[in-house]
Design a protein around this motif. Structure first.
Motif, mmCIF file in Angstrom:
data_model
loop_
_atom_site.group_PDB
_atom_site.id
_atom_site.type_symbol
_atom_site.label_atom_id
_atom_site.label_comp_id
_atom_site.label_asym_id
_atom_site.label_seq_id
_atom_site.Cartn_x
_atom_site.Cartn_y
_atom_site.Cartn_z
ATOM 1 N N TYR A 27 -55.314 112.756 26.774
ATOM 2 C CA TYR A 27 -55.582 111.508 27.494
ATOM 3 C C TYR A 27 -55.441 110.313 26.560
ATOM 4 O O TYR A 27 -54.853 109.281 26.909
ATOM 5 N N LEU A 69 -56.568 115.008 37.508
ATOM 6 C CA LEU A 69 -56.493 113.709 36.851
ATOM 7 C C LEU A 69 -55.048 113.329 36.539
ATOM 8 O O LEU A 69 -54.644 112.173 36.719
ATOM 9 N N SER A 72 -53.452 112.171 39.735
ATOM 10 C CA SER A 72 -53.825 110.795 40.104
ATOM 11 C C SER A 72 -53.085 109.777 39.238
ATOM 12 O O SER A 72 -52.710 108.698 39.720
ATOM 13 N N LEU A 73 -52.858 110.097 37.974
ATOM 14 C CA LEU A 73 -52.098 109.200 37.104
ATOM 15 C C LEU A 73 -50.657 109.064 37.609
ATOM 16 O O LEU A 73 -50.095 107.958 37.621
ATOM 17 N N ALA A 98 -57.825 102.309 35.034
ATOM 18 C CA ALA A 98 -58.375 103.250 36.011
ATOM 19 C C ALA A 98 -58.319 104.682 35.495
ATOM 20 O O ALA A 98 -59.255 105.472 35.694
ATOM 21 N N PHE A 99 -57.230 105.021 34.821
ATOM 22 C CA PHE A 99 -57.105 106.353 34.224
ATOM 23 C C PHE A 99 -58.188 106.578 33.182
ATOM 24 O O PHE A 99 -58.783 107.662 33.100
ATOM 25 N N ALA A 102 -61.601 107.389 34.792
ATOM 26 C CA ALA A 102 -61.703 108.782 35.229
ATOM 27 C C ALA A 102 -61.703 109.751 34.055
ATOM 28 O O ALA A 102 -62.385 110.776 34.083
ATOM 29 N N ARG A 144 -67.672 104.011 30.247
ATOM 30 C CA ARG A 144 -66.530 103.814 31.135
ATOM 31 C C ARG A 144 -66.027 102.363 31.086
ATOM 32 O O ARG A 144 -64.820 102.115 31.098
ATOM 33 N N GLY A 179 -65.626 103.307 40.206
ATOM 34 C CA GLY A 179 -65.323 104.703 39.919
ATOM 35 C C GLY A 179 -66.566 105.568 39.919
ATOM 36 O O GLY A 179 -66.568 106.678 40.467
ATOM 37 N N ASN A 192 -61.780 113.552 40.325
ATOM 38 C CA ASN A 192 -60.827 113.010 39.362
ATOM 39 C C ASN A 192 -59.712 112.221 40.048
ATOM 40 O O ASN A 192 -59.067 111.379 39.416
ATOM 41 N N SER A 196 -60.303 107.682 39.996
ATOM 42 C CA SER A 196 -59.228 106.879 39.416
ATOM 43 C C SER A 196 -58.559 105.992 40.464
ATOM 44 O O SER A 196 -58.319 104.799 40.225
#
Length: 490
Positions: A27, A69, A72-73, A98-99, A102, A144, A179, A192, A196
């Motif tokens: 990540y 995750l 979603s990316l 946003a990534f 999450a 976060r 989030g 996840n 995001s």
């Protein structure tokens, strides 16, 4: 366990190998290379990562969180890539922010009450567990916010975007709280993905306004809102989702319109929560009490506050229209207060209420039922909002404030009752009809309980029709048990 399994353990939960947080390193690397790779190349790399995780077999068989995750990316990068040439572009730096929101919460959930509400030995141990949850949730929320701010700032810095860091911090706070709110809401969708996408879409909305405040004001608004939400949580007035919803509302309303506006809305929540407990045992005995012992959730918060939130944001974005927005806001809060008090107090009246459409006697709590006590409570609650709105300095005209809020609250409450007596009753009738079970199908094991409205009502009729056709064929022609099973699973 064999020697090889001891010497070369697989990835545990898809995030660590020999104690090394592999997925979190990935990540971090994604965010690190993002400003140099750009949207399109990063989309290709993310797709490769997703496919590698999804189809890697046994080695990554437990990495569902990581797969979700990365998916979603891909979705956010795809939206950003497609919208590049459109009037409203999904900014690349918001995708990464946003990534990051999450990714910080990946494989952990500090914003869920699951496991905290059941089977504790005493109220004391339950409250201790709740306090622990609030403490760590606050720390995690701060992480976060930091992650979202750093990820977005990294993109802005290297791509030399003309975006102030104060603005980045502003949307980072909004994204992190949103989030966390999505994570607290029970859903069949993997958190996840919802965290995001929810954070990204919300930050995108406020990015379009290009409105922000200094970071210190944002922090004060966040801490104040979280503190009040935590008090409501400890008092068993709100759950975690309501706490975070109130925090998000508080931040936005304080930032866009000021503390007095939030205090006015807070008055509604205090009155609503307080009168929900009024004669709660009696209301529970006749089946009209608020569910979950009167504890409010995010549905209660947003159903009563969405209009007020929109007006509060509009006040900051469109200052030239401030006067009508002020009174519209006060009227909205007054209506919510009046309706809540009318429901919670009116249902405790000694006599039976009357249906607003026919004036015939009705049962307490019935949709569209009104009582003189409920009408008085609606006027009283609305008038309080008008007086408090003037006292807090939201309006500078006392008479107009009280007149607008009282009238707005009274008419709004009765319009709501009228809708309850007409549209809501029709909806309830349809819902009851949708639970109808085809007796002929049920006798052959085809019946199904349905409670999802008109769409599934149609489906139920089709199921019964299938069962009827099947029944007739099987009764007429002895085709055997393979063709005519005793129970047909639809």
């Amino acid at each position: 366990m064999s020697y090889n399994e001891q010497s070369y353990p697989l990835l545990e939960n898809g995030c660590s190998y020999h104690g090394i947080p592999v997925m979190h390193i990935l990540y971090f690397l994604i965010i690190l290379i993002a400003p140099f790779a750009g949207v399109d190349l990063l989309l290709v790399l993310s797709l490769g990562l997703f496919l590698g995780l999804r189809f890697s077999g046994k080695f990554l068989s437990c990495s569902r969180d990581a797969v979700s995750l990365s998916f979603s990316l891909i979705l956010m990068l795809l939206i950003s890539s497609v919208s590049k040439d459109l009037p409203y572009t999904f900014p690349f730096y918001i995708v990464l922010a946003a990534f990051a929101v999450a990714a910080v919460g990946n494989h952990s959930s500090f914003f869920s009450e699951r496991g905290f509400m059941a089977d504790f030995e005493s109220g004391k141990s339950r409250m201790k567990r709740r306090s622990f949850s609030i403490l760590w949730s606050s720390i995690f929320l701060a992480l976060r916010i930091t992650a979202a701010f750093l990820a977005a700032s990294w993109i802005v810095y290297w791509q030399r975007l003309p975006i102030p860091y104060s603005f980045i911090f502003f949307i980072a706070v909004i994204g992190a709280v949103t989030g966390s709110l999505f994570e607290s809401i029970p859903s069949k969708i993997d958190s996840n993905i919802s965290v995001s996408l929810g954070a990204g879409m919300t930050m995108w909305i406020f990015e379009e306004f290009r409105y922000w405040v200094p970071p210190e004001k944002m922090l004060v608004a966040l801490v104040f809102s979280l503190f009040l939400g935590a008090l409501a949580y400890r008092a068993k007035i709100a759950d975690v989702s309501a706490l975070l919803s109130a925090a998000l509302l508080g931040v936005l309303i304080i930032v866009f319109s000021g503390l007095p506006w939030f205090l006015l809305l807070l008055t509604f929540f205090i009155l609503g929560g307080g009168f929900t407990r009024y004669k709660y045992t009696y209301k529970e005995s006749i089946g009209i009490a608020q569910a979950k012992d009167g504890i409010r959730s995010y549905e209660n918060v947003f159903s009563n506050s969405t209009a007020a939130l929109v007006l509060a944001v509009a006040y900051g974005v469109f200052p030239e229209h401030s006067l009508p927005i002020i009174y519209a806001y006060m009227g909205t809060v007054a209506t919510a207060t009046g309706d809540t008090l009318a429901s919670e107090i009116g249902t405790t009246a000694k006599g039976k209420p009357r249906m607003i459409t026919t004036l015939k006697l009705s049962e307490p709590g019935a949709d569209g039922a009104v009582s003189s006590l409920g009408e008085f409570a609606a006027i009283f609650g609305s008038a309080i909002i008008g007086v408090l709105g003037y006292t807090l300095g939201i309006s500078n005209d006392f008479l107009l404030s009280v007149l607008i809020t009282t009238a707005g609250g009274f008419f709004g409450t009765n319009i709501d009752s009228l809708l309850g007596a007409t549209l809501q009753k029709k909806r309830s009738a349809l819902k009851q009809w949708s639970k109808f079970r085809c007796n002929l199908c049920r006798s052959r094991g085809f019946g199904r309980d349905i409670s999802s409205g008109i769409r599934i009502l149609i489906s139920e009729k089709l199921i019964c029709l299938k069962g009827l056709i099947k029944l007739n064929i099987c009764d007429i022609i002895p085709l055997g048990s393979d063709f005519c099973p005793e129970r047909f699973n639809l």
